[in-house]
Structure formats: C-alpha cells, structure tokens
Design a protein around this motif. Structure first.
Motif, PDB file in Angstrom:
ATOM      1  N   GLU A  49      -1.534   3.862  -6.309  1.00 32.20           N
ATOM      2  CA  GLU A  49      -2.882   4.278  -7.175  1.00 32.20           C
ATOM      3  C   GLU A  49      -3.960   3.544  -6.773  1.00 32.20           C
ATOM      4  N   MET A  50      -4.050   2.777  -5.713  1.00 34.89           N
ATOM      5  CA  MET A  50      -5.321   2.257  -5.087  1.00 34.89           C
ATOM      6  C   MET A  50      -5.792   3.128  -4.638  1.00 34.89           C
ATOM      7  N   VAL A  51      -5.145   4.044  -3.608  1.00 32.22           N
ATOM      8  CA  VAL A  51      -5.671   4.964  -2.873  1.00 32.22           C
ATOM      9  C   VAL A  51      -5.958   6.313  -3.501  1.00 32.22           C
ATOM     10  N   MET A  52      -5.470   6.416  -4.515  1.00 37.08           N
ATOM     11  CA  MET A  52      -5.919   7.547  -5.506  1.00 37.08           C
ATOM     12  C   MET A  52      -7.194   7.110  -6.140  1.00 37.08           C
ATOM     13  N   VAL A  53      -7.360   5.805  -6.539  1.00 34.67           N
ATOM     14  CA  VAL A  53      -8.558   5.351  -7.474  1.00 34.67           C
ATOM     15  C   VAL A  53      -9.535   5.368  -6.323  1.00 34.67           C
ATOM     16  N   VAL A 110     -13.569   0.313  12.410  1.00 34.69           N
ATOM     17  CA  VAL A 110     -12.964   0.566  13.875  1.00 34.69           C
ATOM     18  C   VAL A 110     -11.620   1.081  13.534  1.00 34.69           C
ATOM     19  N   GLY A 111     -10.887   0.364  12.770  1.00 37.41           N
ATOM     20  CA  GLY A 111      -9.451   1.182  12.556  1.00 37.41           C
ATOM     21  C   GLY A 111      -9.309   2.432  11.866  1.00 37.41           C
ATOM     22  N   GLY A 112     -10.369   3.036  11.285  1.00 37.09           N
ATOM     23  CA  GLY A 112     -10.488   4.076  10.757  1.00 37.09           C
ATOM     24  C   GLY A 112     -10.213   4.304   9.437  1.00 37.09           C
ATOM     25  N   THR A 113     -10.193   3.319   8.633  1.00 36.94           N
ATOM     26  CA  THR A 113     -10.368   3.508   7.201  1.00 36.94           C
ATOM     27  C   THR A 113     -11.643   3.920   6.673  1.00 36.94           C
ATOM     28  N   ALA A 114     -11.688   4.850   5.771  1.00 36.55           N
ATOM     29  CA  ALA A 114     -12.892   5.647   5.490  1.00 36.55           C
ATOM     30  C   ALA A 114     -13.688   4.556   4.443  1.00 36.55           C
ATOM     31  N   ILE A 115     -14.855   4.266   4.765  1.00 40.38           N
ATOM     32  CA  ILE A 115     -15.822   3.540   4.044  1.00 40.38           C
ATOM     33  C   ILE A 115     -16.148   4.112   2.661  1.00 40.38           C
ATOM     34  N   LEU A 139       0.920  -1.152   0.081  1.00 42.46           N
ATOM     35  CA  LEU A 139      -0.142  -0.055  -0.059  1.00 42.46           C
ATOM     36  C   LEU A 139       0.915   1.184   0.237  1.00 42.46           C
ATOM     37  N   SER A 140       1.968   1.201   1.017  1.00 45.82           N
ATOM     38  CA  SER A 140       2.718   2.420   0.816  1.00 45.82           C
ATOM     39  C   SER A 140       3.818   2.492   0.104  1.00 45.82           C
ATOM     40  N   TRP A 141       4.561   1.474  -0.211  1.00 43.75           N
ATOM     41  CA  TRP A 141       5.585   1.544  -0.970  1.00 43.75           C
ATOM     42  C   TRP A 141       5.824   1.216  -2.473  1.00 43.75           C
ATOM     43  N   THR A 142       4.605   0.458  -2.982  1.00 44.28           N
ATOM     44  CA  THR A 142       4.518   0.373  -4.316  1.00 44.28           C
ATOM     45  C   THR A 142       3.744   1.083  -5.031  1.00 44.28           C
ATOM     46  N   ARG A 143       3.928   1.538  -6.272  1.00 41.25           N
ATOM     47  CA  ARG A 143       3.353   2.248  -7.501  1.00 41.25           C
ATOM     48  C   ARG A 143       1.646   1.771  -7.268  1.00 41.25           C
ATOM     49  N   GLY A 163      -7.047   5.446   4.416  1.00 42.51           N
ATOM     50  CA  GLY A 163      -6.782   4.179   5.380  1.00 42.51           C
ATOM     51  C   GLY A 163      -5.671   3.682   5.177  1.00 42.51           C
ATOM     52  N   SER A 164      -5.289   2.486   6.085  1.00 45.05           N
ATOM     53  CA  SER A 164      -4.049   1.744   5.907  1.00 45.05           C
ATOM     54  C   SER A 164      -4.356   0.390   6.409  1.00 45.05           C
ATOM     55  N   VAL A 165      -3.611  -0.606   6.221  1.00 42.03           N
ATOM     56  CA  VAL A 165      -3.189  -1.870   6.935  1.00 42.03           C
ATOM     57  C   VAL A 165      -2.954  -1.946   8.369  1.00 42.03           C
ATOM     58  N   VAL A 166      -2.249  -1.133   8.775  1.00 40.84           N
ATOM     59  CA  VAL A 166      -1.872  -0.807  10.135  1.00 40.84           C
ATOM     60  C   VAL A 166      -3.080  -0.380  11.014  1.00 40.84           C
ATOM     61  N   ARG A 167      -3.973   0.456  10.498  1.00 33.39           N
ATOM     62  CA  ARG A 167      -5.110   0.934  11.014  1.00 33.39           C
ATOM     63  C   ARG A 167      -6.127  -0.384  11.116  1.00 33.39           C
ATOM     64  N   THR A 168      -5.911  -1.154  10.334  1.00 33.79           N
ATOM     65  CA  THR A 168      -6.941  -2.452  10.398  1.00 33.79           C
ATOM     66  C   THR A 168      -6.313  -3.346  11.578  1.00 33.79           C
ATOM     67  N   LEU A 169      -5.131  -3.481  11.499  1.00 29.71           N
ATOM     68  CA  LEU A 169      -4.456  -4.058  12.799  1.00 29.71           C
ATOM     69  C   LEU A 169      -4.991  -3.552  13.833  1.00 29.71           C
ATOM     70  N   ILE A 170      -4.961  -2.385  14.154  1.00 31.55           N
ATOM     71  CA  ILE A 170      -5.295  -1.575  15.346  1.00 31.55           C
ATOM     72  C   ILE A 170      -6.770  -2.064  15.505  1.00 31.55           C
ATOM     73  N   GLY A 171      -7.617  -1.950  14.525  1.00 33.00           N
ATOM     74  CA  GLY A 171      -9.205  -2.339  14.515  1.00 33.00           C
ATOM     75  C   GLY A 171      -9.342  -3.765  15.020  1.00 33.00           C
ATOM     76  N   VAL A 172      -8.550  -4.856  14.416  1.00 32.77           N
ATOM     77  CA  VAL A 172      -8.753  -6.009  14.910  1.00 32.77           C
ATOM     78  C   VAL A 172      -8.375  -6.117  16.295  1.00 32.77           C
ATOM     79  N   THR A 173      -7.284  -5.563  16.615  1.00 32.19           N
ATOM     80  CA  THR A 173      -6.631  -5.781  17.919  1.00 32.19           C
ATOM     81  C   THR A 173      -7.681  -5.112  19.063  1.00 32.19           C
ATOM     82  N   VAL A 174      -8.387  -3.925  18.980  1.00 30.90           N
ATOM     83  CA  VAL A 174      -9.175  -3.167  19.670  1.00 30.90           C
ATOM     84  C   VAL A 174     -10.305  -4.021  19.982  1.00 30.90           C
ATOM     85  N   ILE A 175     -10.953  -4.636  18.865  1.00 30.58           N
ATOM     86  CA  ILE A 175     -12.219  -5.461  19.023  1.00 30.58           C
ATOM     87  C   ILE A 175     -11.866  -6.797  19.759  1.00 30.58           C
TER      88      ILE A 175
END
Lengths: 319, 332
Positions: free
Chosen positions: A194-198, A259-264, A186-190, A269-281
């Motif tokens: 592009e996914m975030v921009m799309v 819950v991680g805070g990735t926008a619907i 997500l953060s280090w490849t082109r 958003g990010s994968v780390v946010r999802t990690l936080i979301g899973v952990t919190v739940i």
C-alpha cells in the motif's frame, strides 16, 4: 516534483534509452568494482571493517528514509535529530537495563515520527514543513531536557551493541537486520505494498479504498524506529552522546536513497536499492581514502558522483 | 476578522510578525530590553544573515521546486569572495555572486533540459558545492585581511540598520518591485500556479525555471559574501541550520508549497518573525533553546492551518459527533 507528463519523447525511444541506461549502470558498477579491487589494501580486514561500520550507521537512517520517500513525501529533515535524541534517550534509560533501554529508545523514535506522519497522513500537511518543525522541537526539547550537557550511559551493557560476532561487526549485523525487516515489510506485507501505491498515485490509492493516512503514518513510524536503531548504535560506539551525534545524517541518507535509484517523487524503489546506494557511496569514500585523496577532495568527488548517478537514474526512469 | 488574518495567506506573515512583537512586548512589560535600538539592530543583523537565502529558496518553492543547494552556495560564495577580494572587495563580490548565479544556471538547465526533479539535482549540487568549498579552502578557515570592509559593512545607519542589512532590505524591495510590476513576476506566479496551463498559454516555463534558480543562486551567494566579509572570515563548515531556517522563514512568510503563492515582502516578514523571536527572546533573558521550541510550535501551527484536509477532517469529525448525539437522544 517535476511533472510526470513532461517525461516523454526525449532523444531516444523509451526502450532504447532504458537499454542504454542499463548498460551504463552495469559498466559503472563494473568500473567501480575493478577500481576498488585494484586499490591496494581495499580487501584488507581493516578496510572492510571500516567500510561495514560506515555503512551501518548511515544505512539504518537511509532504510528509514526510504519509506518516507517511497510514500511520496520526499524526505524528512528531522531524522538526523531523531538519531541524536534517541541516542540520548537510550543512554539515559540504560539504568533500566539494556533491553528495556533499547525498547524505550525505539519507542521514542517511533512516537516522534508517528506524530509527524499523522500530520502528513491525516490532514495532508506539507512533509518538509512538518519535518522542519520536528527538527526545531527536537533541538529545543533536547536542550531543555539535558541543559546542553553531554549524556553519559546511566548503566552497563553497551557491549551488546559493539564488538564483533564471527568476525563481523555487530553494528553491521543490526544494519543487515533492518534491511531484511524493511524489505520484508515493503514487499511481503499488505501495508508495504500500500505504501508503494500511495506514493505512486495518492488519488488512485484513495479510490482503491486504501487508508492512505494510516499507511503514511506507519511509513513514518518505521523511519523513526530505524533512525532510533542508528542512534543506539552510535551511542554504544562513542559511549556518550549529544545532539551533534546525528548531524547531517538526513542529507547523507537521502543521497544514499537516491543513488540507490528510489524515485524522489515516490511510488518506486526498495530497501535493497538503498543498501546498494549506501554501499556504493561508502566504497567510493574508502577507495578515495586508500588512494591518498585528502578529505576535501573526497567530499568533492563524492558530490560529483552522487550528482551524476542521480541524473543517470532519472533519465532511465523516463518513458 | 482574526480568522481571516490568520488564514488569508497574503496577510498571515504580517499578522504572525505583529503577534510575535506584541507577545514579546507583553512579556517584556516595558522594561525596555525588547524595544531598544540594540535589539532592533541585532534583529536586522540576523535578517541580513538569513534573509537573502530565504528569498532565493522561497522563490524556488514558489514555482513548486526546492533548491537545496542554497546552503552550499552561501559557503562557496563566501569563500570565493574572501580568497579573491583581499585587494578589491568589489572583485570578490562579483566573483562570489557570479559563482552563485552560474551554479543556479547550470542546475536549472540540467533540470529543464533533462526533465529532472529539483530535489535530486540540487542535493547533488549541494554536496558538490560543499566539496568545492572544502577543496578551495583546503579544509581550513580562511581569514579576510581587509578588516575595514567588515567595519564598513557593519557600520550602523541611524542606529537601526547596518550597511549590510540595508543592502539586504534593498534587494528585497527590488525583488518585490520586479514581482509586482513586471511581466517577470507574473510569469513566475503563472509557472508556480499551473505549469502546464502556463505553457499552453505560450509561456516558456523552462526559461522561468532557469531564471528562478539563477536568481536563487545569486541571492544566496550575495548573502554568503556579505556574511563572510562582515565576519572577516570564511569557513567550509557551512552554517548547519541555514537550510532549515531559510525554508522555515519562507513558509512562515506565506510561500505556499503547492506553488504559485508568495511574495518577497511576505518572505521578508517571515524572516523578520524568526529573527525577532531569536533576538527578542534572548533580549528579554529567556534561555536560547526556548527559541527553537517557539519556532517549532509556530511551524506546527502553520502546517496545521495550511493542511488541505484539516477542515474536511474537522467537519467530518463534528458530523460524526452530532450523529452520535442525535442517536443517543433518540434512544432516551
């Protein structure tokens, strides 16, 4: 889905509101930590282990779902069925050996979601509708292939996916690997950028010359690959499988993503946010269990907290 | 002709439904299993189970939202009705439907006042409602002692419909009348077509959104109450496939996911198509999983036909081919 232009001028100025939301987030995180650490038995190896296990299975699916959500395609209702079906493919192909079976199962998951992603990407078919179609076809196809029977391993080697290394459950190691790979893409490849921009603005992405169809297809393929990993881990854990294995994982995964805070609506958003979301739940569930809440109260309290956190995030995102 | 029957979104639900009936009748070849009173009755019973949820969810899709919470409301309303309606079934009905209405109202108000997306709010709503159902029932299946209610609800009328499925049909007719002949229907379509334009034109779209979610909650709740009464039991384990089936039915029924298009009668045709496939296929002796495959293929076909970029892709592919052919003839 709600209109972006609606998000202006509410209660407080944007910066002020964001500061307040940040403060609330820190307070809530601190409260959760104190609540968890003050719970007797929370730091025991047994409870930490069950926490890691709970995180791992759901986490892989949630990491996959993150890619679908970030590219602006809301969610897939077919990932739970993909988990189950990949588990069946893995168990059935174990006779080829563990490593080939792993590859076959992941490839299966990738192909299943690639077809859906291509439909969404290339002809802009509706993502929810496509995923419901995928769900029906997976359930029908699996029943056709297995005759509704449970599938047992066709060979040896499940040990590679369970047990522990240096005291850490192997499932958790696989999950952390998917988080690292996912966040790297997500953060280090082109294609990741592009996914975030799309997701944030499809038209701008097209104008910028991005191959949006390919980007969306790749996002779906990653979702399929990570769901297949979850299926393989579950198959190894239970030693057999059927289509019930991944039932409901779609909803838990999207809850973790939000819950991680990735926008619907995508684009942030990010994968780390999802990690936080899973952990919190998972922490909430563990604490409730240790404090003696019955299963039914755990469901209700978790639901209320998820609702509250989703509301909090979306208020914070407004500007 | 066939092209317009399949592509015209208003006509398509009925075309697909008629097509399914014809295909099933051809496979059946007049053995009489498909065209029997029994099959029609069981189609209508399935219609009663999924129809009202599909109507509620379909209305929310019509205004470009997505009400995930309907699956939770079905379960909660059924449990409330069974637990409170032992002495007086009407009281249980009132409380169950009231709970659905209230839950839709609350979620609608949260969404419009805080400008939140419906998927997020109703996902939280779904988990909360399911939790409430588990707490209320103490994680057990609750029996309904008043068995005569089940018998009354499932009593056949003219051999074709039960009281329960007739009630569902009546709700559909009522919804169709409201959508076609009152300003409420016009406001809902306007909100779904272009919310900003509707607001500029002086429509309070927040009220429409809240109203649609309240209606969605009430319809789903009514479906849940009728189902629990007719089974004489309620269980917190929700029907796992309620949400996917209802969404599939609404979209087969011509509700557009880009908003502003769809009608209660179309949704009814969509639900009926799925029910005809399910009971029809089992009536002519096909294995149950074929139903899932057929439904999946129909959904894929609709996803293809509705995809905004399909024709552009096909045209550009054709053009590219024509160019290549022309270049090749030139070379020769």
């Amino acid at each position: 889905m709600s209109n972006v232009s609606l998000r202006s001028g509410f209660l407080l100025g944007g910066i002020r509101a964001r500061q307040i939301v940040l403060a609330v987030r820190i307070l809530a995180g601190g409260a959760l930590a104190i609540f968890a650490l003050s719970t007797p038995g929370f730091t025991s190896p047994l409870s930490i282990n069950s926490l890691l296990n709970a995180i791992s299975f759901i986490g892989c699916v949630a990491v996959g779902m993150t890619f679908i959500t970030i590219t602006g395609n809301i969610m897939s209702l077919a990932l739970g069925a993909t988990v189950s079906a990949s588990a069946l493919v893995f168990l059935a192909s174990l006779s080829l050996g563990v490593f080939p079976a792993f590859l076959v199962a992941v490839l299966f998951g990738v192909v299943i979601t690639a077809v859906q992603g291509a439909m969404v990407g290339y002809i802009r078919a509706n993502p929810l509708l496509v995923s419901i179609a995928g769900l029906s076809l997976l359930i029908g196809g699996a029943a056709l292939a297995t005759g509704g029977q449970r599938i047992y391993p066709g060979g040896e080697g499940l040990q590679a996916f369970k047990g522990r290394v240096a005291g850490i459950p192997i499932e958790a190691l696989y999950f952390f690997a998917t988080v690292v790979i996912g966040q790297f893409v997500l953060s280090w490849t082109r294609i990741g950028r592009e996914m975030v921009m799309v997701g944030s603005n499809l038209r701008a992405a097209i104008a910028a010359g991005i191959d949006t169809a390919r980007t969306i297809t790749v996002a779906y393929m990653l979702a399929g690959a990570f769901s297949a990993v979850a299926g393989i881990l579950l198959a190894a854990r239970y030693g057999s499988g059927d289509m019930e294995l991944g039932l409901g994982y779609d909803y838990t995964a999207i809850a973790a993503v939000l819950v991680g805070g990735t926008a619907i609506q995508g684009g942030s958003g990010s994968v780390v946010r999802t990690l936080i979301g899973v952990t919190v739940i998972a922490i909430i569930a563990t604490v409730l269990l240790l404090r003696g809440f019955s299963q039914q109260w755990q469901y209700l309290i978790t639901g209320l907290i998820v609702l509250a956190v989703i509301m909090l995030h979306t208020i914070g995102e407004r500007r | 002709m066939i092209r317009s029957l399949l592509l015209n979104p208003t006509a398509r639900p009925f075309t697909v439904m008629a097509g399914s009936i014809v295909v099933l009748a051809l496979i059946d070849r007049g053995t009489g299993f498909f065209f029997s009173m029994g099959t029609i009755f069981s189609v209508m019973q399935l219609f009663a189970t999924f129809g009202l949820v599909a109507l509620g969810l379909g209305l929310s899709i019509l205004i470009r939202e997505f009400d995930l919470s309907v699956a939770g409301i079905v379960g909660l309303a059924g449990c409330i009705a069974v637990m409170t309606g032992a002495a007086n079934p009407w009281l249980g009905l009132l409380l169950g439907v009231g709970a659905g209405l209230l839950s839709g109202l609350i979620q609608g108000i949260i969404m419009t006042k805080l400008h939140l997306s419906s998927v997020g709010v109703t996902l939280g709503g779904l988990l909360t409602l399911q939790g409430m159902t588990y707490v209320l029932t103490d994680n057990k299946t609750i029996g309904y002692p008043n068995i005569s209610v089940a018998l009354d609800l499932n009593a056949p009328i003219a051999g074709l419909v039960s009281v329960r499925s007739a009630a569902c049909l009546a709700v559909f007719v009522l919804a169709a009348l409201v959508m076609n002949y009152t300003h409420i229907g016009r406001d809902v379509i306007a909100t779904g077509s272009d919310r900003r334009a509707a607001r500029v034109a002086g429509l309070n779209t927040d009220h429409v959104v809240i109203g649609v979610f309240a209606a969605s909650g009430a319809f789903s709740a009514l479906g849940g109450v009728l189902l629990s009464y007719s089974l004489s039991a309620a269980s917190p384990v929700a029907l796992a496939d309620v949400l996917a089936t209802a969404a599939a039915a609404a979209i087969v029924g011509g509700v557009s996911v880009v908003g502003g298009r769809g009608s209660p009668m179309g949704i009814a045709a969509g639900v009926l198509t799925l029910c005809i496939l399910r009971s029809g296929l089992s009536a002519i002796g096909v294995e149950p999983h074929v139903h899932d495959l057929v439904t999946g293929f129909i959904l894929i076909a609709i996803a293809f036909l509705d995809a905004p970029e399909l024709f552009r892709r096909v045209t550009s592919w054709r053009l590219a081919h024509a160019e290549r052919d022309a270049a090749q003839t030139k070379l020769q």
